[in-house]
Write a protein that holds these residues in place. Structure first.
Motif, PDB file in Angstrom:
ATOM      1  N   ASP A 159       1.039  -0.938   0.394  1.00 21.54           N
ATOM      2  CA  ASP A 159      -0.224  -0.019   0.337  1.00 21.54           C
ATOM      3  C   ASP A 159       1.019   1.125  -0.092  1.00 21.54           C
ATOM      4  O   ASP A 159       1.424   1.485   0.594  1.00 21.54           O
ATOM      5  N   ARG A 160       1.319   1.882  -1.030  1.00 20.30           N
ATOM      6  CA  ARG A 160       1.790   2.909  -1.287  1.00 20.30           C
ATOM      7  C   ARG A 160       1.192   4.475  -1.168  1.00 20.30           C
ATOM      8  O   ARG A 160       1.897   5.610  -1.423  1.00 20.30           O
ATOM      9  N   ALA A 161      -0.824   4.504  -0.780  1.00 13.23           N
ATOM     10  CA  ALA A 161      -0.834   5.167  -0.337  1.00 13.23           C
ATOM     11  C   ALA A 161      -0.495   5.557   1.195  1.00 13.23           C
ATOM     12  O   ALA A 161      -0.583   4.553   1.642  1.00 13.23           O
ATOM     13  N   THR A 165      -1.415   7.853   4.849  1.00 11.98           N
ATOM     14  CA  THR A 165      -2.487   8.164   5.448  1.00 11.98           C
ATOM     15  C   THR A 165      -1.976   9.484   6.083  1.00 11.98           C
ATOM     16  O   THR A 165      -0.496   9.519   6.838  1.00 11.98           O
ATOM     17  N   ASP A 212      -0.474   6.709   8.774  1.00  9.99           N
ATOM     18  CA  ASP A 212       1.432   6.805   8.746  1.00  9.99           C
ATOM     19  C   ASP A 212       1.996   7.991   9.836  1.00  9.99           C
ATOM     20  O   ASP A 212       3.035   7.732   9.542  1.00  9.99           O
ATOM     21  N   ARG A 242       5.386  16.175   2.005  1.00 11.76           N
ATOM     22  CA  ARG A 242       5.400  15.272   1.034  1.00 11.76           C
ATOM     23  C   ARG A 242       6.398  13.756   1.551  1.00 11.76           C
ATOM     24  O   ARG A 242       6.795  13.977   2.658  1.00 11.76           O
TER      25      ARG A 242
END
Length: 381
Positions: free
Chosen positions: A278-280, A282, A285, A306
């Motif tokens: 999962d490279r999204a 949040t 995170d 970023r």
């Protein structure tokens, strides 16, 4: 058979192994499922740290000392800036694992370092806020590396020296016997005398019969805006690790873009499948890093500018995995447990030494896969 060695994976370790093989005049082929400098594994994120007073153990210090001149050699060959020395700060309780371990390595190897109390650290490095019971260990032999640029430089030099690099092709099988190694990739069988496997998070999947006790950990990196970017430039902001009692350490690197400093939490990420990460990113995170910035770094705004996801490939003891794992003509160099990038050029040399000569002048005996065999966690092949 004309190929001396096949290097599987041309990322952090594989690109360096291919470079060293080509430097030795070996007939070498590298196979990479993506392209050098990709962002799917562990060798990306714009910056990586190097440090010499190694809290993980004094045995790492000679390897770092061997790696540093190799970084400079690669820079000279490639005509690219890869390493900027900034000095480093190890921050935490004096008796904590980080500060005491770094000091132990420094003393064992006669490294220049200095222990700063909270007031002196704040005066010299106002980018940090230390607690009353913390100190900062300053060392000169630390800095920042450019990972994507370095990997591309090593792969490019390998090709320029005569190696072949096959990209966009995934290795599906490695078959070894006394006659050599057959590597299946993209419908083609590549044959060589030996193979060096630098598959990172894909290592366990590629060599399942070995039963290597590896876990893949999803890690999140974040960049935070600096109120005064010049205060976080490489000439004023050393790389750092901050030991937080009872919690995973935080680390940071200077602003290479003239605007944001990189801060992240070391370990503590969730387990991941390297083919389904999962490279999204949040807010949850990045919340631990943002909270750390708010508490300890007054010059940074605790709002993420970023972020990016990378992967750690961990062994149970968090030390490296280097050596023959199974057949003697298959050498594994991987599982660097989140602290391996700085060693890449010397580990590339070690990989070729072990694959071709069966020995190396560098002391890597403690990283042998055989250390897990006693517990039944590695098949002897």
């Amino acid at each position: 058979m004309t190929t001396d060695v096949i290097v599987i994976g041309a990322g952090t370790m594989g690109s360096m192994a291919l470079w060293h093989a080509a430097r030795r005049g070996l007939a070498a082929v590298g196979i990479e499922q993506f392209a050098p400098g990709h962002d799917r594994g562990s060798g990306h994120g714009e910056s990586r740290m190097t440090r010499t007073a190694y809290f993980e153990g004094p045995e790492y210090v000679p390897l770092i000392q061997a790696a540093l001149p190799l970084w400079r050699e690669l820079e000279a060959e490639a005509g690219a800036e890869l390493l900027t020395m900034t000095g480093g700060l190890m921050i935490g309780p004096p008796a904590g694992e980080l500060v005491s371990g770094a000091l132990r390595s420094a003393r064992a190897h006669g490294l220049a370092c200095e222990v700063l109390g909270p007031a002196e650290a704040a005066a010299r490095f106002p980018q940090h806020r230390l607690a009353a019971d913390e100190v900062a260990l300053w060392e000169e032999g630390a800095g920042v590396l450019r990972p994507e640029r370095a990997i591309r430089a090593a792969a490019g030099r390998a090709v320029a020296l005569g190696a072949e690099l096959v990209t966009g092709v995934r290795v599906t099988a490695i078959e070894a016997d006394a006659g050599g190694v057959a590597v299946r990739a993209g419908g083609t069988v590549y044959r060589a005398r030996r193979a060096i496997v630098c598959a990172g998070p894909w290592l366990g999947r590629l060599l399942p019969d070995l039963g290597l006790p590896l876990t893949v950990e999803r890690q999140v990196m974040a960049w935070f805006p600096a109120a005064d970017p010049s205060a976080f430039a490489p000439d004023r902001f050393p790389v750092f690790v901050h030991d937080r009692a009872g919690r995973p350490a935080a680390y940071g690197l200077p602003a290479l873009d003239g605007a944001t400093a990189k801060v992240a939490i070391h370990h503590g990420g969730r387990l991941a499948d390297p083919d389904a990460v999962d490279r999204a990113v949040t807010e949850a995170d990045t919340a631990p890093a943002a909270a750390f910035v708010a508490q300890t770094m007054p010059g940074l705004t605790p709002a993420v500018a970023r972020s990016a996801v990378c992967l750690y490939t961990n062994t149970p003891d968090l030390h490296f995995l280097v050596g023959a794992a199974g057949p003697p003509n298959v050498t594994v160099v991987s599982a660097c447990s989140g602290h391996g990038f700085k060693f890449a050029p010397v580990m590339g040399e070690v990989a070729v030494d072990l694959a071709v000569d069966g020995r190396t002048r560098h002391d890597v005996a403690g990283f042998s896969p055989a250390r897990f065999a006693a517990s039944g966690r590695v098949s002897p092949g």
